[in-house]
Enzyme design. Structure first.
Site, PDB file in Angstrom:
ATOM      1  N   ASP A 151       0.821  -1.214   0.000  1.00  9.72           N
ATOM      2  CA  ASP A 151       0.000   0.000   0.000  1.00  9.72           C
ATOM      3  C   ASP A 151       0.857   1.268   0.000  1.00  9.72           C
ATOM      4  O   ASP A 151       0.532   2.251   0.668  1.00  9.72           O
ATOM      5  CB  ASP A 151      -0.950  -0.016   1.205  1.00  9.72           C
ATOM      6  N   TYR A 152       1.956   1.254  -0.749  1.00  8.11           N
ATOM      7  CA  TYR A 152       2.708   2.501  -0.937  1.00  8.11           C
ATOM      8  C   TYR A 152       1.869   3.473  -1.768  1.00  8.11           C
ATOM      9  O   TYR A 152       1.264   3.092  -2.769  1.00  8.11           O
ATOM     10  CB  TYR A 152       4.031   2.228  -1.660  1.00  8.11           C
ATOM     11  N   GLU A 153       1.854   4.736  -1.339  1.00  2.00           N
ATOM     12  CA  GLU A 153       1.053   5.748  -2.024  1.00  2.00           C
ATOM     13  C   GLU A 153       1.865   6.973  -2.428  1.00  2.00           C
ATOM     14  O   GLU A 153       1.336   7.869  -3.091  1.00  2.00           O
ATOM     15  CB  GLU A 153      -0.124   6.154  -1.136  1.00  2.00           C
ATOM     16  N   HIS A 154       3.147   7.010  -2.035  1.00  2.00           N
ATOM     17  CA  HIS A 154       4.031   8.135  -2.364  1.00  2.00           C
ATOM     18  C   HIS A 154       5.387   7.570  -2.753  1.00  2.00           C
ATOM     19  O   HIS A 154       5.859   6.588  -2.168  1.00  2.00           O
ATOM     20  CB  HIS A 154       4.167   9.082  -1.171  1.00  2.00           C
TER      21      HIS A 154
END
Length: 302
Positions: A151-154
């Site tokens: 769930d990396y978002e950046h």
């Protein structure tokens, strides 16, 4: 065998292959994120229907230092979920009482602290991968986890670096037997950075990714028809993937339980396309008695 019969058999096989590739089919999989927002919620608080496959997803493990001023650790993951009621002993107990329960560790999430975003920031693919395999293997063993969720978002990296690091991480953890499944949690963002990274990962390593926890609540408000349309659109982008429908309990974007979410799920199920349901998150659901978890699991079993 005459030519006409050969042609008919070829067409039938081709159509069968196409259907298998593009539709994962209905599933009894229910998944719930837990631990990101509250130290009060317990695993035993959440209703678990014995007929579903139930995944708790611990949110989050992050490759940052703990403490007052977190900094990147280049793949050395630490626990950032609330551990008061989510300890190794708590996990062992819930799994011993419910044979249908599995546990995943979610990586990164949106932020490290309320003011600091969690970036994917490897110094090199080799270093990050070595550290990640080692640290996550230890966490998975300690917490008796069965899988991981990405769930990396950046990002402070290229899509190619993200693809190689995450793809090889999942591959190595599966090869060693540390995990039995892996999921990704993408969403459509305005700049396309998140979607671009995850689709690049899917194109090369989709074969080792079991579930797509697509964050449909990241969209603006949707109608039932729009939700179904977005779901089918993402199913084509993550071709062959098991796509889960999703909602967030506190409302906001997407399609909420009170606005037609279950109607949309019934429509998708009728088409044979509902790969499961996931919820963000148990910490919020506790405030309303987990009523939507009960409805979700009932729907999956009908």
């Amino acid at each position: 065998m005459n030519i006409t019969l050969q042609l008919l058999i070829f067409i039938a096989l081709s159509l069968s292959s196409f259907t298998t590739t593009n539709a994962a089919g209905n599933s009894k999989l229910f998944r719930e994120y837990i631990g990101a927002e509250s130290a009060a919620v317990r695993l035993t608080d959440v209703p678990i229907n014995p007929g579903v496959e139930f995944h708790f997803i611990l949110a989050f493990a992050i490759d940052y230092t703990t403490g007052g001023n977190p900094s990147p650790t280049d793949g050395n993951f630490n626990v950032f979920w609330e551990t008061k009621h989510l300890s190794p002993a708590d996990i062992a107990a819930i799994k011993s009482h419910h044979g249908n329960v599995k546990v995943a560790i979610s990586l990164a999430g949106d932020t490290v602290t309320k003011r600091q975003k969690a970036y994917f920031a490897p110094t090199s693919t080799a270093t990050w991968l070595k550290n990640a395999v080692s640290s996550l293997t230890a966490l998975i063993k300690k917490y008796n986890a069965d899988g991981i969720d990405i769930d990396y978002e950046h990002f402070k990296s290229t899509p190619e670096e993200f693809t190689e690091c995450i793809g090889e991480l999942v591959t190595e953890l599966k090869k060693s037997g540390a995990i039995s499944f892996a999921s990704i949690a993408p969403f459509d963002d305005d700049g396309g950075e998140v979607a671009g990274n995850y689709r690049a990962l899917w194109r090369k390593y989709g074969g080792v990714i079991d579930y797509v926890n697509f964050q449909f609540y990241a969209y603006e408000k949707l109608s039932v028809a729009e939700f179904v349309e977005r779901f089918e659109e993402q199913s084509s982008k993550y071709d062959g993937g098991q796509i889960l429908a999703s909602f967030v309990n506190k409302g906001g974007g997407g399609l909420g339980p009170g606005d037609g979410f279950f109607d949309a799920c019934r429509e998708l199920k009728g088409k044979g396309n509902l790969g499961g349901i996931f919820v963000w998150c148990a910490d919020e659901s506790a405030q309303i008695g987990f009523r939507n978890e009960k409805k979700s699991q009932d729907l999956l079993l009908k």
